[in-house]
Design a protein around this motif. Structure first.
Motif, PDB file in Angstrom:
ATOM      1  N   PRO A 104       0.802  -1.233   0.000  1.00  0.00           N
ATOM      2  CA  PRO A 104       0.000   0.000   0.000  1.00  0.00           C
ATOM      3  C   PRO A 104       0.832   1.279   0.000  1.00  0.00           C
ATOM      4  O   PRO A 104       0.298   2.360  -0.256  1.00  0.00           O
ATOM      5  N   HIS A 105       2.116   1.185   0.305  1.00  0.00           N
ATOM      6  CA  HIS A 105       2.968   2.373   0.364  1.00  0.00           C
ATOM      7  C   HIS A 105       4.072   2.242  -0.682  1.00  0.00           C
ATOM      8  O   HIS A 105       4.739   1.200  -0.767  1.00  0.00           O
ATOM      9  N   HIS A 106       4.279   3.282  -1.453  1.00  0.00           N
ATOM     10  CA  HIS A 106       5.365   3.225  -2.432  1.00  0.00           C
ATOM     11  C   HIS A 106       5.796   4.623  -2.842  1.00  0.00           C
ATOM     12  O   HIS A 106       5.071   5.612  -2.660  1.00  0.00           O
ATOM     13  N   THR A 107       7.010   4.683  -3.396  1.00  0.00           N
ATOM     14  CA  THR A 107       7.537   5.915  -3.958  1.00  0.00           C
ATOM     15  C   THR A 107       8.395   5.553  -5.153  1.00  0.00           C
ATOM     16  O   THR A 107       9.098   4.531  -5.150  1.00  0.00           O
ATOM     17  N   VAL A 108       8.342   6.361  -6.190  1.00  0.00           N
ATOM     18  CA  VAL A 108       9.196   6.211  -7.362  1.00  0.00           C
ATOM     19  C   VAL A 108       9.890   7.545  -7.599  1.00  0.00           C
ATOM     20  O   VAL A 108       9.237   8.588  -7.705  1.00  0.00           O
ATOM     21  N   GLN A 109      11.201   7.504  -7.647  1.00  0.00           N
ATOM     22  CA  GLN A 109      12.014   8.702  -7.889  1.00  0.00           C
ATOM     23  C   GLN A 109      12.879   8.418  -9.111  1.00  0.00           C
ATOM     24  O   GLN A 109      13.904   7.741  -9.035  1.00  0.00           O
TER      25      GLN A 109
ATOM     26  N   VAL B 262      14.149   4.587 -10.026  1.00  0.00           N
ATOM     27  CA  VAL B 262      14.174   3.673  -8.884  1.00  0.00           C
ATOM     28  C   VAL B 262      12.917   3.873  -8.042  1.00  0.00           C
ATOM     29  O   VAL B 262      12.365   4.976  -7.976  1.00  0.00           O
ATOM     30  N   GLY B 263      12.476   2.791  -7.413  1.00  0.00           N
ATOM     31  CA  GLY B 263      11.274   2.881  -6.598  1.00  0.00           C
ATOM     32  C   GLY B 263      11.321   1.930  -5.429  1.00  0.00           C
ATOM     33  O   GLY B 263      12.104   0.959  -5.413  1.00  0.00           O
ATOM     34  N   LEU B 264      10.475   2.193  -4.437  1.00  0.00           N
ATOM     35  CA  LEU B 264      10.386   1.341  -3.254  1.00  0.00           C
ATOM     36  C   LEU B 264       8.920   1.090  -2.946  1.00  0.00           C
ATOM     37  O   LEU B 264       8.126   2.031  -2.856  1.00  0.00           O
ATOM     38  N   TRP B 265       8.570  -0.155  -2.802  1.00  0.00           N
ATOM     39  CA  TRP B 265       7.221  -0.571  -2.411  1.00  0.00           C
ATOM     40  C   TRP B 265       7.312  -1.220  -1.036  1.00  0.00           C
ATOM     41  O   TRP B 265       8.226  -2.017  -0.776  1.00  0.00           O
ATOM     42  N   SER B 266       6.379  -0.873  -0.146  1.00  0.00           N
ATOM     43  CA  SER B 266       6.487  -1.304   1.245  1.00  0.00           C
ATOM     44  C   SER B 266       5.117  -1.643   1.827  1.00  0.00           C
ATOM     45  O   SER B 266       4.113  -1.006   1.502  1.00  0.00           O
ATOM     46  N   LYS B 267       5.103  -2.640   2.702  1.00  0.00           N
ATOM     47  CA  LYS B 267       3.906  -2.962   3.465  1.00  0.00           C
ATOM     48  C   LYS B 267       3.770  -2.041   4.667  1.00  0.00           C
ATOM     49  O   LYS B 267       2.727  -2.019   5.323  1.00  0.00           O
ATOM     50  N   LEU B 268       4.839  -1.299   4.951  1.00  0.00           N
ATOM     51  CA  LEU B 268       4.881  -0.405   6.099  1.00  0.00           C
ATOM     52  C   LEU B 268       4.958   1.037   5.622  1.00  0.00           C
ATOM     53  O   LEU B 268       5.458   1.319   4.525  1.00  0.00           O
ATOM     54  N   PRO B 269       4.487   1.980   6.446  1.00  0.00           N
ATOM     55  CA  PRO B 269       4.465   3.391   6.018  1.00  0.00           C
ATOM     56  C   PRO B 269       5.864   3.929   5.707  1.00  0.00           C
ATOM     57  O   PRO B 269       6.869   3.523   6.301  1.00  0.00           O
TER      58      PRO B 269
END
Length: 353
Positions: free
Chosen positions: A175-180, A183-190
């Motif tokens: 549910p939490h992610h960022t793409v810069q 590169v990107g990061l997807w996370s189950k945690l905030p």
């Protein structure tokens, strides 16, 4: 009288035969040296191999030679059985003795990777994967990664064309992610305090070559904080510049080395004591270019892996250029995931506080 002459003649023949036998033994001794004098070339090659392994950090980096040697350093061990076979065939005691140097040095450098050091347990599972700009099946790749069980998933080489696809396929599990940029990061945690990290990439004639229909952004690193039940965890995701073997310039690593230095400086300024770096670094942790990073972070493969964990190229991996490094947390396991549509293999690790 005849008997006496015959006896005398036999005596002279015996003396002559004895003399000739002595000459033959001397010739054999010269032409067939003893075991310690046999195989000087083999002995010299074994000593040279041992010195390359022992003094690899002192190898000149002119034309990138030092980085090239350190990239493939584990494979230098293949010369040992070849030299051993030659030493046995020549029955050379000196060559066998000389082989003790490369055997000892190679085992001290890489022997620890041959055993399984993984342990049960772990508070968090992290995965990193260069998904490949030319990946023919990004949907399948996203689904494979979503089923990996990772709590935190880092992706590198995300093109603008497939970014919406990854966001869609990974949304349910993460549910939490960022793409810069790429590169990107997807996370189950905030996630919080997310920002790009400048690793000094630029355009130019030696920038990454991608398919003609693919455009790439040039931000290739990010930093974010993952809120875990045990406290904040600083996570960096990076895709350093590519390396190339140039006809005139040797092993070309300028962009990568500049990025590694900038990334090391960013990590040095990090205030969080718990840090994880995920990414395609386009080099092995033995490479001197990463000294600024490895002096601060520990590779999980060394501490909790099983084998060398090679990741590239996916069809026949020969080097580990996809890395997970940590500080302030303990790796409990490290492994390589099955191939996707990318030319890299995904890497995973379990960590605990």
């Amino acid at each position: 009288m005849c008997r006496l002459l015959q006896a005398g003649g036999g005596g002279r023949d015996t003396g002559s035969t004895t003399w000739r036998a002595r000459i033959r033994r001397v010739i054999r001794g010269v032409s067939r040296p003893g075991p310690w004098r046999r195989g000087p070339v083999l002995a010299g090659a074994a000593l040279l191999l041992g010195l390359v392994l022992l003094l690899h950090a002192r190898t000149t980096d002119l034309g990138g030679l030092g980085s090239l040697v350190e990239t493939f350093l584990p494979w230098f061990g293949l010369f040992i059985p070849v030299l051993a076979a030659g030493a046995l065939w020549r029955r050379s005691a000196s060559a066998v003795a000389a082989l003790l140097l490369p055997v000892t040095v190679w085992l001290s450098l890489f022997g620890g990777l041959l055993s399984d050091k993984s342990r049960a347990g772990g508070d968090l599972t992290v995965v990193s994967h260069n998904v490949g700009a030319g990946n023919p099946d990004p949907t399948g790749t996203a689904r494979d990664l979503a089923s990996s069980g990772a709590d935190v998933l880092a992706l590198e080489e995300i093109t603008p064309q497939v970014k919406p696809l990854y966001e869609k396929e990974l949304a349910e599990a993460y549910p939490h992610h960022t793409v810069q940029g790429t590169v990107g990061l997807w996370s189950k945690l905030p996630l919080s305090d997310t920002r790009p990290v400048d690793i000094k990439m630029d355009h130019g004639p030696l920038a990454d070559t991608k398919p003609a229909d693919v455009t790439m952004a040039y931000n290739r690193a990010l930093r974010t904080t993952v809120a875990t039940g045990r406290g904040p965890l600083a996570v960096y995701v990076a895709h350093l510049g590519s390396v190339r073997v140039m006809p005139r310039g040797g092993f070309w690593t300028v962009h990568r080395d500049r990025g590694a230095q900038a990334l090391g400086e960013a990590i040095a300024a990090e205030r969080n004591e718990r840090v994880v770096l995920l990414g395609d670094l386009n080099g092995t942790v033995d490479d001197r270019a990463f000294a600024g990073i490895t002096s601060q972070l520990d590779p999980v493969q060394d501490a909790a892996g099983d084998g060398f964990g090679f990741t590239w190229p996916a069809k026949f991996p020969v080097v580990r250029i996809d890395q997970i490094l940590v500080r302030g947390v303990e790796p409990t396991s490290s492994w390589v995931l099955p191939a996707t549509g990318s030319d890299h293999l995904p890497v995973a690790a379990g960590i605990r506080w």
